[in-house]
Design a protein around this motif. Structure first.
Motif, short mmCIF file in Angstrom:
data_model
loop_
_atom_site.label_atom_id
_atom_site.label_comp_id
_atom_site.label_asym_id
_atom_site.label_seq_id
_atom_site.Cartn_x
_atom_site.Cartn_y
_atom_site.Cartn_z
N VAL A 126 -36.34 7.10 -15.20
CA VAL A 126 -36.73 8.50 -14.62
C VAL A 126 -35.99 8.44 -13.15
O VAL A 126 -36.52 7.74 -12.15
CB VAL A 126 -38.17 8.70 -14.48
N ILE A 127 -34.98 9.41 -13.05
CA ILE A 127 -34.56 9.84 -11.46
C ILE A 127 -34.90 11.30 -11.18
O ILE A 127 -34.54 12.25 -11.96
CB ILE A 127 -33.21 9.50 -11.71
N VAL A 128 -35.40 11.43 -10.19
CA VAL A 128 -36.04 12.98 -9.93
C VAL A 128 -35.20 13.02 -8.07
O VAL A 128 -35.48 12.15 -7.36
CB VAL A 128 -37.39 13.07 -9.79
N ASP A 129 -34.95 14.38 -8.07
CA ASP A 129 -34.39 14.77 -6.70
C ASP A 129 -35.85 15.26 -6.18
O ASP A 129 -36.44 16.41 -6.67
CB ASP A 129 -33.44 15.97 -7.07
N ARG A 130 -35.88 14.88 -4.84
CA ARG A 130 -37.12 15.17 -4.06
C ARG A 130 -36.88 16.69 -3.55
O ARG A 130 -38.09 17.21 -3.44
CB ARG A 130 -36.99 14.27 -2.99
N LEU A 131 -35.80 17.17 -3.45
CA LEU A 131 -35.88 18.65 -3.11
C LEU A 131 -36.04 19.64 -4.32
O LEU A 131 -36.96 20.42 -4.09
CB LEU A 131 -34.59 18.87 -2.16
N THR A 132 -35.19 19.75 -5.16
CA THR A 132 -35.01 20.65 -6.41
C THR A 132 -35.99 20.22 -7.49
O THR A 132 -36.49 21.14 -8.29
CB THR A 132 -33.73 20.68 -6.82
N LYS A 133 -36.64 19.04 -7.35
CA LYS A 133 -37.57 18.46 -8.25
C LYS A 133 -36.79 18.32 -9.65
O LYS A 133 -37.50 18.12 -10.76
CB LYS A 133 -38.62 19.46 -8.46
N SER A 134 -35.56 18.69 -10.02
CA SER A 134 -34.75 18.12 -11.13
C SER A 134 -34.94 16.82 -11.45
O SER A 134 -34.84 15.90 -10.47
CB SER A 134 -33.35 18.99 -10.97
N ALA A 135 -34.80 16.49 -12.67
CA ALA A 135 -34.90 15.25 -13.17
C ALA A 135 -33.89 14.92 -14.45
O ALA A 135 -33.65 15.86 -14.84
CB ALA A 135 -36.00 14.99 -13.61
N HIS A 136 -33.71 13.49 -14.23
CA HIS A 136 -32.87 13.01 -15.26
C HIS A 136 -33.51 11.96 -16.11
O HIS A 136 -34.10 11.13 -15.46
CB HIS A 136 -31.42 12.65 -14.89
N PHE A 137 -33.69 11.85 -17.42
CA PHE A 137 -34.48 11.06 -18.30
C PHE A 137 -33.45 10.22 -19.00
O PHE A 137 -32.72 10.62 -20.05
CB PHE A 137 -35.29 11.67 -19.07
N LEU A 138 -33.16 9.13 -18.63
CA LEU A 138 -32.24 8.24 -19.17
C LEU A 138 -32.56 7.10 -20.17
O LEU A 138 -33.32 6.27 -19.69
CB LEU A 138 -30.95 7.52 -18.16
N PRO A 139 -32.17 7.05 -21.37
CA PRO A 139 -32.71 6.05 -22.36
C PRO A 139 -31.82 4.97 -22.16
O PRO A 139 -30.56 4.72 -22.06
CB PRO A 139 -32.37 6.73 -23.64
N ILE A 140 -32.54 3.74 -21.78
CA ILE A 140 -31.73 2.54 -21.55
C ILE A 140 -32.43 1.34 -22.40
O ILE A 140 -33.40 1.68 -23.09
CB ILE A 140 -31.49 1.91 -20.17
N ARG A 141 -31.98 0.08 -22.01
CA ARG A 141 -32.75 -1.17 -22.51
C ARG A 141 -33.29 -1.93 -21.43
O ARG A 141 -32.57 -1.75 -20.26
CB ARG A 141 -31.50 -2.15 -23.23
N GLU A 142 -34.44 -2.52 -21.67
CA GLU A 142 -34.78 -3.26 -20.52
C GLU A 142 -34.43 -4.58 -20.24
O GLU A 142 -34.43 -5.09 -18.97
CB GLU A 142 -36.35 -3.72 -20.99
#
Length: 325
Positions: A126-142
């Motif tokens: 989960v990666i979130v921009d602190r200004l626009t609050k837009s986010a990317h949800f990236l599926p990965i492996r642990e």
């Protein structure tokens, strides 16, 4: 006396409007269909009362609309099954400075120990921009190495938004590795490490993760399938829904307008703007959003700290850590 703005009018498509919004009559099933589309569809994925109302009020109007939305959400069986339990938080809020530009200051965290899918994914980045609050949800492996995570980060974030200036994350082993530190040094990014499970510092990622988990649970209950197949539309729904802090959807802050969905069918075509007007409106939007964020921070801190209990530990104290499921 009824004002001129209160009268029913008709737009260019012949649709009856009021206050510039489409007026929905009381008869028939149209209201129910709109509520279902704004709450249960794959483009919305069960937003809360405030988000759902703010998304609908830009396009539609009918008497008692907010009360009806609240009643509709309160009776949703899926929401009652997936919403996480809240507990009284500890510690005073420690807020970060408001960023000056989009995707220059971001936060990131992992959702781990998820059921392994057919594609081998068991973690969400989960990666979130602190200004626009837009986010990317990236599926990965642990089991991804730091090198592989750096590759994913460049392909999914840097390629779209450029290299950020600062990154706030907890003390995950992936972020404390020597390779990851060298990567940030080479790219000119400062990595700010926060304490694990410490929402007073990085509450944005924690809250986004909680919202995402609720959305994925609802998708599995209603639509079936594996969680990673629902992740792209969950990201779209999150970014295209009203955000209280900035007073608009993250997509509107990021791109200048909200993306169209089956619910928002009122706008036809694309608004044409001159280059100078685009610059002026963008600058005004950023100033307005920064003011909203500052007001939201002050408001959140004023009422949140009153309900929080101070927390102090000494070396050697035993504590019990409770993490939301």
């Amino acid at each position: 006396m009824v004002g001129q703005q209160d009268k029913l009018e008709y737009n260019t498509l012949g649709v009856r409007t009021r206050f510039g919004r489409v007026w929905i009559p009381i008869g028939g099933e149209l209201r129910t269909k709109i509520l279902d589309e704004a709450h249960k569809s794959r483009y919305s994925i069960y937003p809360g009362t405030n988000k759902m109302y703010q998304d609908l009020r830009k396009e539609y109007w009918w008497p008692g609309m907010k009360h009806e939305v609240t009643k509709y959400v309160s009776k949703c069986l899926t929401c009652s099954q997936v919403k996480a339990e809240h507990q009284k938080p500890y510690g005073k809020i420690q807020q970060l400075d408001i960023p000056e530009w989009k995707w220059e200051h971001i936060t990131m965290d992992f959702i781990t120990k998820l059921p392994r899918t057919a594609k081998g994914h068991d973690t969400i980045w989960v990666i979130v921009d602190r200004l626009t609050k837009s986010a990317h949800f990236l599926p990965i492996r642990e089991t991804f190495s730091s090198e592989r995570l750096a590759e994913v980060f460049i392909n999914e974030v840097v390629a779209r938004h450029g290299m950020p200036l600062t990154i706030v994350s907890d003390r995950d082993t992936q972020f404390t590795s020597r390779f990851w530190k060298r990567f940030h040094e080479a790219m000119g990014t400062r990595l700010n490490i926060s304490t694990a499970y410490h929402p007073q510092t990085d509450g944005q990622s924690e809250r986004t993760i909680q919202t995402l988990e609720d959305m994925l649970r609802a998708c599995i209950i209603d639509f079936g399938g594996s969680w990673d197949s629902h992740l792209p539309l969950a990201e779209f729904s999150y970014n295209n829904s009203y955000h209280t802090t900035i007073g608009m959807p993250p997509y509107e802050m990021l791109y200048g307008r909200r993306c169209r969905t089956p619910v928002c069918w009122g706008e036809i075509g694309q608004k044409e703007l001159g280059s100078l007007e685009v610059i002026r409106e963008t600058s005004e939007m950023f100033d307005q959003v920064k003011a909203r964020m500052k007001a939201a921070q002050d408001r959140q801190k004023s009422y949140a700290d009153k309900r929080r209990r101070p927390i102090e530990f000494d070396v050697g104290d035993r504590v019990m850590l409770k993490v939301s499921p």
